[in-house]
Design an enzyme around this catalytic site. Structure first.
Site, short mmCIF file in Angstrom:
data_model
loop_
_atom_site.label_atom_id
_atom_site.label_comp_id
_atom_site.label_asym_id
_atom_site.label_seq_id
_atom_site.Cartn_x
_atom_site.Cartn_y
_atom_site.Cartn_z
CG ASN A 1 -1.73 1.24 1.39
OD1 ASN A 1 -1.79 2.06 0.46
ND2 ASN A 1 -2.35 1.40 2.54
CE LYS B 1 -0.12 3.24 4.75
NZ LYS B 1 0.01 3.34 6.20
CG HIS C 1 -5.66 1.94 5.18
ND1 HIS C 1 -5.23 2.90 6.07
CD2 HIS C 1 -4.67 1.04 5.07
CE1 HIS C 1 -4.01 2.58 6.47
NE2 HIS C 1 -3.65 1.45 5.89
CD GLU D 1 -2.87 5.53 6.69
OE1 GLU D 1 -2.85 5.58 5.45
OE2 GLU D 1 -1.97 4.97 7.35
CD GLU E 1 -3.13 -2.35 7.37
OE1 GLU E 1 -2.07 -2.64 6.81
OE2 GLU E 1 -3.72 -1.27 7.18
N GLY F 1 2.84 2.48 10.70
CA GLY F 1 3.79 3.58 10.52
C GLY F 1 4.52 3.98 11.78
CB SER G 1 5.54 -1.66 12.11
OG SER G 1 5.16 -0.31 12.35
#
Ligand code: 13P
Length: 251
Positions: free
Chosen positions: A9, A11, A94, A96, A166, A172, A213
């Site tokens: 991904n 992003k 996702h 985010e 996730e 991240g 991560s």
């Protein structure tokens, strides 16, 4: 036996020029790993160029989002048919998008249905926030996301989906979940809920990824676990060497 899948991904990273370079550097290494499904999910702007570059390879292409409506006055959105022109996969829900763009379990559900209807494989993301984790609500949150996200999907369609667990606090941050913990949530919350909705035969067929991560150094530990069928990779998918290393760990 579930075939492992590793998806990158990207992003909101890479111009078309940068994406072209990165993919050119990745293709030989990725092509060599035949036993893993390999997928790249760049921004929309690079999809057309990369679909040309990846034609004739076994590397799949995915978008990071879509809208559920077929067409119309939805400024800034991209329809399932538009994604299908270039992609085989699409990331849905996702964290985010849930956190910054108002995505809900209901919009996730509409997008999953729209993806399946057009023949795209949705990679449906679930996972708890740090606060939910610390207040011991992980299981409740993940179960709700699975139940509502998959509401009304048929038994035949559900085996075409992929789920990515996730934990938001691991994304991240360099602070991955332990492989034991990830395997436990994936087996005892995600797969168990899928089994209660669609039967255990169907749940056993669905591939469930871990994301958060994942690096070349820790990937093998995750992929060795019984319920983890691959990874959804953020930062480490932006470097050819790192991403190839992770794909090799899944083989
Ligand atoms: P990182 O691998 O950068 O933690 O991101 C994970 C992720 O969000 C993939 O969708």
């Amino acid at each position: 036996m579930r075939r492992p899948l590793v998806a990158g991904n990207w992003k909101m990273n890479k111009t078309v020029e940068q994406a072209t370079l990165l993919v050119a550097n990745m293709v030989p290494g990725l092509q060599a790993v035949k036993t893993v499904d390999r997928v790249i999910c760049p921004p929309f702007t690079s999809l057309m160029t990369l679909s040309g570059m990846l034609a004739g390879t076994e590397i799949g292409l995915g978008a990071q989002n879509l809208h559920w409506e077929a067409s119309g006055a939805f400024t800034g959105e991209v329809s399932p048919e538009m994604v299908k022109e270039f992609c085989q996969y699409v990331i849905i829900g996702h964290s985010e998008r849930r956190a910054y763009f108002g995505e809900t379990d209901q919009s996730v559900n509409l997008k999953v249905k729209a993806s399946l209807a057009i023949g795209l494989t949705p990679i449906v993301c679930v996972g708890e926030t740090l606060e939910e984790n610390e207040t011991r609500r992980t299981e409740a949150v993940v179960s709700r996301q699975v139940k509502l996200g998959f509401e009304g999907i048929s038994k035949e369609d559900v085996e075409k989906t992929i789920v990515a667990y996730e934990p938001v606090w691991a994304i991240g941050t360099g602070r991955a979940a332990s492989a034991e913990m990830a395997n436990d949530i994936i087996g005892n919350s995600v797969r168990k809920n899928l089994a209660s909705l669609f039967g255990s035969d169907q749940a056993e067929k669905i591939r469930i990824l871990y994301g958060g991560s994942v690096k070349g150094e820790n990937a093998a530990e995750f992929f060795a676990k019984s319920d983890i069928d691959g990874g959804l990779i953020g930062g480490a998918s932006l470097k050819a060497e790192d991403f190839i290393k992770i794909v090799e760990a899944a083989a």
